[in-house]
Design an enzyme around this catalytic site. Structure first.
Site, mmCIF file in Angstrom:
data_model
loop_
_atom_site.group_PDB
_atom_site.id
_atom_site.type_symbol
_atom_site.label_atom_id
_atom_site.label_comp_id
_atom_site.label_asym_id
_atom_site.label_seq_id
_atom_site.Cartn_x
_atom_site.Cartn_y
_atom_site.Cartn_z
ATOM 1 N N GLY A 106 0.739 -1.320 0.032
ATOM 2 C CA GLY A 106 -0.130 -0.063 0.095
ATOM 3 C C GLY A 106 0.726 1.092 -0.120
ATOM 4 O O GLY A 106 0.140 2.453 -0.002
ATOM 5 N N CYS A 148 -15.629 -0.334 -27.077
ATOM 6 C CA CYS A 148 -17.015 0.098 -27.375
ATOM 7 C C CYS A 148 -17.538 0.419 -25.894
ATOM 8 O O CYS A 148 -18.412 -0.195 -25.442
ATOM 9 C CB CYS A 148 -17.419 -0.873 -28.185
ATOM 10 S SG CYS A 148 -19.041 -0.276 -28.675
HETATM 11 N N1 LLP Z 1 -0.816 -7.251 0.005
HETATM 12 C C1 LLP Z 1 -2.012 -7.587 -0.130
HETATM 13 C C2 LLP Z 1 -2.657 -8.507 0.787
HETATM 14 C C3 LLP Z 1 -2.862 -6.850 -1.119
HETATM 15 O O1 LLP Z 1 -4.274 -7.242 -1.350
HETATM 16 C C4 LLP Z 1 -2.341 -5.963 -2.187
HETATM 17 C C5 LLP Z 1 -3.093 -5.335 -2.932
HETATM 18 C C6 LLP Z 1 -1.078 -5.858 -1.766
HETATM 19 C C7 LLP Z 1 -0.234 -6.306 -0.738
HETATM 20 C C8 LLP Z 1 -0.118 -4.629 -2.586
HETATM 21 O O2 LLP Z 1 -0.698 -3.478 -2.716
HETATM 22 P P1 LLP Z 1 0.513 -2.231 -3.224
HETATM 23 O O3 LLP Z 1 1.472 -2.220 -2.622
HETATM 24 O O4 LLP Z 1 0.188 -2.525 -4.620
HETATM 25 O O5 LLP Z 1 -0.818 -0.908 -2.930
HETATM 26 N N2 LLP Z 1 -5.936 -2.891 -9.010
HETATM 27 C C9 LLP Z 1 -5.782 -1.949 -7.805
HETATM 28 C C10 LLP Z 1 -5.100 -2.191 -6.591
HETATM 29 C C11 LLP Z 1 -5.668 -3.355 -6.024
HETATM 30 C C12 LLP Z 1 -4.607 -3.858 -4.774
HETATM 31 C C13 LLP Z 1 -4.999 -5.253 -4.272
HETATM 32 N N3 LLP Z 1 -4.332 -5.502 -3.358
HETATM 33 C C14 LLP Z 1 -5.208 -0.566 -8.699
HETATM 34 O O6 LLP Z 1 -4.854 -0.751 -9.822
HETATM 35 O O7 LLP Z 1 -5.154 0.427 -7.806
#
Ligand code: LLP
Length: 404
Positions: free
Chosen positions: A222, A332
């Site tokens: 995150g 589309c």
């Molecule tokens: N750990 C867990 C348990 C997660 O569910 C996620 C992301 C991460 C780590 C990694 O999070 P990050 O560092 O990438 O923020 N498709 C969405 C983001 C979905 C994230 C899902 N889980 C987007 O494009 O913003």
């Protein structure tokens, strides 16, 4: 180390491999990982790349080569990780909503597992008792993250075991003598404030005494990266210091060392990636000029799904006069990449680069409208290599069975 690929290089790669095209810069991934390592140098911390953001096996190999571990969100991602050479002890599987058979399969691979439901925890306890250490994924009821769709820790979220059910967890652990090696909380994606992570740390602080065999506390992913120029980012340096303090306090209280784990996805790969598209058509309307490109929500869904902002630049006419355009896709559907963007004059045939496309770009792509998935190129040590072929017609027919 080359942190940003130049417009000139991107154009030459697009000319060689065609568009639409994803281009990734390995140096940027390395630089981001080194930033994390230096920010957390004094705390006992491990990083697991959340590979759901981008799973091309060459990216996974690069992540392995720089010494980062890997976090998976399906057992197939774990198979990919092992396929490229990660050792099982460096693979983490943070599950959600899965069938118990997937946990059994993950266990057969010898990888680290975080369990996210009481139901699976009970099945796990009954079958394996104390024989295999696991982590528990908790839902802390904390609202965090860039928008509701990517917030996972709040009180209406499906993710993790609700914290108010901790007594049920403890009962199962006691009854089946489950070896709880870690606790896990991921509150969301694009978390700007360090204080959110420290709130999670406080939750852990109170829980630690209940789990005598704990070794790690996993705060998920995150970390926010810059999508816009003046975006407020997670202050990694401050977080590193706070985590060092937190681990120090825990050690003092329990006379035992703990480790923090993080699972960054976007932080490692978002800025490394570019989606290069060609302008198919210009269309003048009363309020704007549409620049219609040869890609769409089938290749990068983030702007449409999350209202995500991605910087766009005309890389093939960098000296052109600045004008205003709305950049739209060829699907589309209403697939707008950016409204009223100031771009160097756009001509039909120009290449536009869409930035921050490394994370959740190709990975969330589809064949919607029976269009091909794009090719992918990796730039490593100054050399561009094709790492995935563009789809072709046979890919659209693959797995279909003719019965008529
Ligand atoms: N750990 C867990 C348990 C997660 O569910 C996620 C992301 C991460 C780590 C990694 O999070 P990050 O560092 O990438 O923020 N498709 C969405 C983001 C979905 C994230 C899902 N889980 C987007 O494009 O913003």
């Amino acid at each position: 180390m080359q942190q940003e690929l130049s417009a000139e290089l991107l154009c030459s790669i697009a000319n060689t491999y065609g568009t639409p095209l994803y281009v990734y810069n390995a140096d940027k991934i390395t630089a981001q990982f080194r930033n994390l390592q230096s920010a957390f140098v004094n705390s006992n911390t491990r990083f697991f790349y959340a590979c759901k953001s981008l799973t091309n096996i060459n990216i996974l190999k690069h992540i392995l080569s720089i010494g980062c571990s890997i976090d998976c969100s399906s057992v197939n991602e774990a198979h990919l990780a092992l396929h490229v050479g990660f050792k099982p002890e460096n693979v983490l599987y943070t599950s959600n909503g899965i069938d118990f058979t997937e946990i059994e399969e993950a266990l057969g691979l010898g990888i680290n597992i975080n369990i996210d439901s009481l139901s699976n925890l009970e099945k796990f306890g009954k079958k394996y008792g104390h024989s295999y250490p696991v982590g528990i994924r908790l839902r802390p009821n904390i609202m965090a993250g860039g928008n509701l769709k990517i917030s996972t820790g709040h009180s209406n979220s499906k993710f993790g075991i609700p914290i108010e059910q901790v007594d049920e967890i403890l009962q199962l652990v006691q009854e089946h003598q489950i070896f709880i090696r870690g606790l896990h909380i991921h509150t969301g994606s694009e978390i700007k404030d360090v204080s959110v992570f420290m709130k999670v740390a406080e939750v852990f602080f109170d829980l630690v005494p209940h789990f005598p065999e704990l070794e790690f506390l996993d705060l998920g992913g995150g970390f926010k990266v810059a999508y816009k120029e003046r975006d407020h980012l997670t202050d990694i340096a401050v977080l590193g210091k706070e985590i060092e303090k937190f681990l120090g306090n825990l050690e003092m209280k329990h006379q035992k060392k703990f480790q923090c784990w993080f699972e960054p996805g976007k932080y490692l790969v978002s800025e490394s990636g570019y989606l290069i598209a060609k302008v198919n058509v210009l269309k003048t309307s009363q309020d704007t000029v549409f620049a219609g490109v040869n890609t769409g929500l089938n290749h990068l869904i983030r702007p449409m799904m999350y209202d995500a902002f991605h910087r766009i630049a005309n890389i093939s006419n960098p000296e052109g006069e600045i004008k205003t355009y709305t950049v739209t896709g060829n699907i589309c559907e209403t697939d707008t990449f950016g409204t009223d963007r100031h771009l160097h004059e756009v001509r039909e045939g120009d290449f536009l680069a869409i930035y921050n496309a490394g994370a959740y770009g190709f990975e969330m792509s589809s064949n919607y409208n029976a269009r091909y998935k794009p090719a992918e190129v990796l730039v490593l040590d100054g050399k561009a290599s094709l790492i995935r072929k563009r789809d072709e017609f046979s890919d659209l027919l693959r797995n279909q069975i003719t019965v008529l």
